[in-house]
Each structure stands twice: as C-alpha cells, then as structure tokens.
Design a protein around this motif. Structure first.
Motif, PDB file in Angstrom:
ATOM      1  N   TYR A  10     -68.871  53.374  62.993  1.00  0.00           N
ATOM      2  CA  TYR A  10     -68.577  54.155  61.790  1.00  0.00           C
ATOM      3  C   TYR A  10     -68.976  53.394  60.530  1.00  0.00           C
ATOM      4  O   TYR A  10     -69.591  53.957  59.613  1.00  0.00           O
ATOM      5  N   LYS A  11     -68.641  52.118  60.477  1.00  0.00           N
ATOM      6  CA  LYS A  11     -68.966  51.316  59.299  1.00  0.00           C
ATOM      7  C   LYS A  11     -70.479  51.182  59.112  1.00  0.00           C
ATOM      8  O   LYS A  11     -70.986  51.256  57.984  1.00  0.00           O
ATOM      9  N   LYS A  14     -71.758  54.484  57.861  1.00  0.00           N
ATOM     10  CA  LYS A  14     -71.346  54.687  56.470  1.00  0.00           C
ATOM     11  C   LYS A  14     -72.260  53.931  55.519  1.00  0.00           C
ATOM     12  O   LYS A  14     -72.736  54.499  54.526  1.00  0.00           O
ATOM     13  N   TRP A  15     -72.546  52.672  55.836  1.00  0.00           N
ATOM     14  CA  TRP A  15     -73.396  51.889  54.951  1.00  0.00           C
ATOM     15  C   TRP A  15     -74.858  52.314  55.024  1.00  0.00           C
ATOM     16  O   TRP A  15     -75.598  52.192  54.044  1.00  0.00           O
ATOM     17  N   SER A  17     -75.698  55.453  55.300  1.00  0.00           N
ATOM     18  CA  SER A  17     -75.706  56.629  54.431  1.00  0.00           C
ATOM     19  C   SER A  17     -75.692  56.217  52.965  1.00  0.00           C
ATOM     20  O   SER A  17     -76.375  56.829  52.130  1.00  0.00           O
ATOM     21  N   TYR A  18     -74.953  55.169  52.626  1.00  0.00           N
ATOM     22  CA  TYR A  18     -74.937  54.666  51.251  1.00  0.00           C
ATOM     23  C   TYR A  18     -76.322  54.149  50.848  1.00  0.00           C
ATOM     24  O   TYR A  18     -76.816  54.444  49.756  1.00  0.00           O
ATOM     25  N   ALA A 145     -73.264  60.800  52.689  1.00  0.00           N
ATOM     26  CA  ALA A 145     -72.439  59.645  52.332  1.00  0.00           C
ATOM     27  C   ALA A 145     -71.013  60.069  51.992  1.00  0.00           C
ATOM     28  O   ALA A 145     -70.042  59.444  52.445  1.00  0.00           O
ATOM     29  N   VAL A 148     -69.161  61.318  55.258  1.00  0.00           N
ATOM     30  CA  VAL A 148     -68.766  60.225  56.142  1.00  0.00           C
ATOM     31  C   VAL A 148     -67.587  59.464  55.538  1.00  0.00           C
ATOM     32  O   VAL A 148     -66.630  59.121  56.236  1.00  0.00           O
ATOM     33  N   ARG A 149     -67.652  59.208  54.241  1.00  0.00           N
ATOM     34  CA  ARG A 149     -66.556  58.486  53.578  1.00  0.00           C
ATOM     35  C   ARG A 149     -65.261  59.289  53.635  1.00  0.00           C
ATOM     36  O   ARG A 149     -64.183  58.729  53.870  1.00  0.00           O
TER      37      ARG A 149
END
Length: 308
Positions: A10-11, A14-15, A17-18, A145, A148-149
């Motif tokens: 997940y992390k 997430k990053w 997507s960022y 992003a 997901v967040r």
C-alpha cells in the motif's frame, strides 16, 4: 506477516501515485514553457534525437524542448510502472486500477502526439488536444493519489452510511461542471494556438458560465453536505480555485512583455489543472455517494448483507 506485506505494498503504491501526480504536473509546466518561448522546433523535426544527438546543444531553446521531451518520457515510463504495480498488488480495488489505466493511456497518447507534432506539422485543434490529453493524465494521477490516500488500505471499497447519500441532482451538476471545464480549457488551448478574436469572445462567455456552474457545485457541497467531511472540503477547494482562475487569466494578460511573462501562464496552468482534477474527484465521490441506499432501502440492504 501477510498484513505487513500488504501495508508495504500500500505504501509503495501510494508513493507511486504521488510521484506520478508530480511528474504529470511538471509535464504541463514544461509544455507552457515550450509554448511561451516558441521552442517547439528547437531540436528540428527529429524525434527522439535533437539535431542528430541524444544530448542537445547548448542553446536555450534546444535545452527547453529536450527537457520537455525527457520529462514526458519519464512520465510515460512511471505511469506504466504504476499501472503494472496496481494491477498486481491492488486486485481488490478495481477503481484504483481504472484510474491508473486512464493515466497511463493518456500520458502515452499525449507523448505520441507531441512526437508526431515535431516530425509532422499538426493543426491547432490537434495541438490543443495534446494539451487536453495531458490535462486528463494529470487529473487521473491526482484522482488516483487522493483515492489511495483516502482509502488507507488496499481492501475492498466499503459503502458509507445512509446519511452520506448525495442527490442525483448534485451528482449530475458536478459531472457536467467537470466536463464543461474540460471543454473551456480545450477552447482556451485552441485560442492560444489560433489567436482568433471570435473564439476569444466565445471563451470569455464560456468562462463566465463555468464560473456560475462551479460556484453552484461548491455551494451545494458546502451547504447541503457539510456533514460529509471530504465533500465539504472539495466544495471549498473548487470554489477557491474557480475564483482564482479568472484572476490568474487577468494576470496572464498583464504580464505580457514583463518580467512575469513566464510565471503568470504557469500559475494559470497550475490553477486550471487542479480545478479540473478536483472537479473530477468530486464527481467520482458524488457518484459513489449517490448510489448509497437511503432510509428503508439502507435497512433492507443491511438485512440482505447479514443474511448472506
């Protein structure tokens, strides 16, 4: 152990997507610089080479154009990596996969269109569409992003409570406003490539209508759905961005020939990109919440779930 792996996945997603969101924004910024400086053909009609070299010469124009190509290439590669990662690790979240697929598709298409524009002369409508596709790619990256967040995990989507239900009227108005925003932005890009006075008048009228629609969406989100935290926040954001957009347009005109010649259009592009992206995310959220059962429907739905 399994939960730790899922958390790590997940992390990473997430990053990713960022990072995709940031690189898509840089592509838009570089495109503005290329257009403002007229550096589109500073590398000649060659792609991917620049005057027969992988590393361009020392002229400012060739460096600007080559930087834009390099950024677009990195964006395409990162979008594909992000898509593959979501397809492998986020199998329970089809919505995440769809956003990643849209982002990857449009960033690759707009990159191909940019390359064709270099090798072959393209018409103003096609060049405007090139910017429009870049806008969709950024909006998809931001939606991904934010989604997901907001989810906080890779588990399946959980339906919100019945009191979070949004009316179909609000949903339809929000989706229409997002689509109309894209139409106005495309018209603006077309005007910048053609400089037709008649189209400029149409653009100003369309912008005034857009202001009205977005303010209505923001008003409904803040007043009618203030109890839904993310809807209220998104309503405030789109209202602020919509008010800032025409102000940045005026600054863009005032800055012509001044030391702010490059800064003003970049600010205008930044506001435009975020306005469309947040309207897209608000459209998705209102669409999701408009499907939430209300009243007796909700209790029936809960009973069916318990029985299952």
């Amino acid at each position: 152990m399994k939960s730790a792996v899922r958390l790590l996945q997940y992390k990473v997603l997430k990053w990713l997507s960022y990072a995709s969101c940031v690189i898509m924004l840089l592509v838009s910024f570089n495109g503005v610089v290329v257009t403002r400086t007229g550096s589109g053909l500073e590398c000649g009609r060659e792609f991917p080479l620049c005057h027969g070299k992988f590393v361009p010469g020392t002229t400012i124009g060739s460096l600007i154009e080559y930087t834009h190509r390099l950024t677009a290439g990195i964006a395409g590669l990162l979008a594909l990596i992000t898509l593959i990662a979501f397809l492998v690790w986020a199998r329970k979240r089809r919505d995440f996969q769809i956003y990643a697929a849209i982002m990857a598709f449009f960033v690759v298409v707009q990159a191909i269109m940019g390359a064709l524009a270099v090798v072959f002369s393209q018409s103003p409508p096609i060049m405007a569409l090139h910017f429009g596709f870049a806008l969709i790619a950024f909006a998809s990256a931001l939606v991904l992003a934010l989604s997901v967040r907001r989810a906080g995990s890779l588990e399946r989507y959980q339906a919100p409570p019945a009191e979070h239900r949004v009316s179909k009227r609000t949903r339809n108005l929000t989706i229409f406003s997002a689509a109309f925003t894209y139409a106005v932005v495309y018209t603006g890009a077309l005007v910048s490539h053609t400089e037709l006075a008649k189209m400029s008048v149409v653009l100003h009228i369309a912008s005034a209508v857009l202001l009205l629609f977005v303010l209505m969406v923001g008003h409904m989100a803040i007043r009618n759905y203030g109890h839904i935290r993310d809807i209220r926040k998104l309503g405030i954001i789109v209202v602020v961005l919509m008010i800032a957009l025409p102000l940045s347009g005026v600054l863009n005109l005032v800055a012509l020939g001044s030391e702010y010649y490059m800064f003003a259009p970049m600010l205008h592009t930044l506001i435009t990109d975020f306005l469309f992206a947040f309207l897209c995310f608000l459209s998705i959220r209102t669409w999701e919440l408009s499907r939430v059962p209300a009243g007796e429907e909700a209790s029936v739905s809960v009973k069916k779930t318990v029985q299952a």
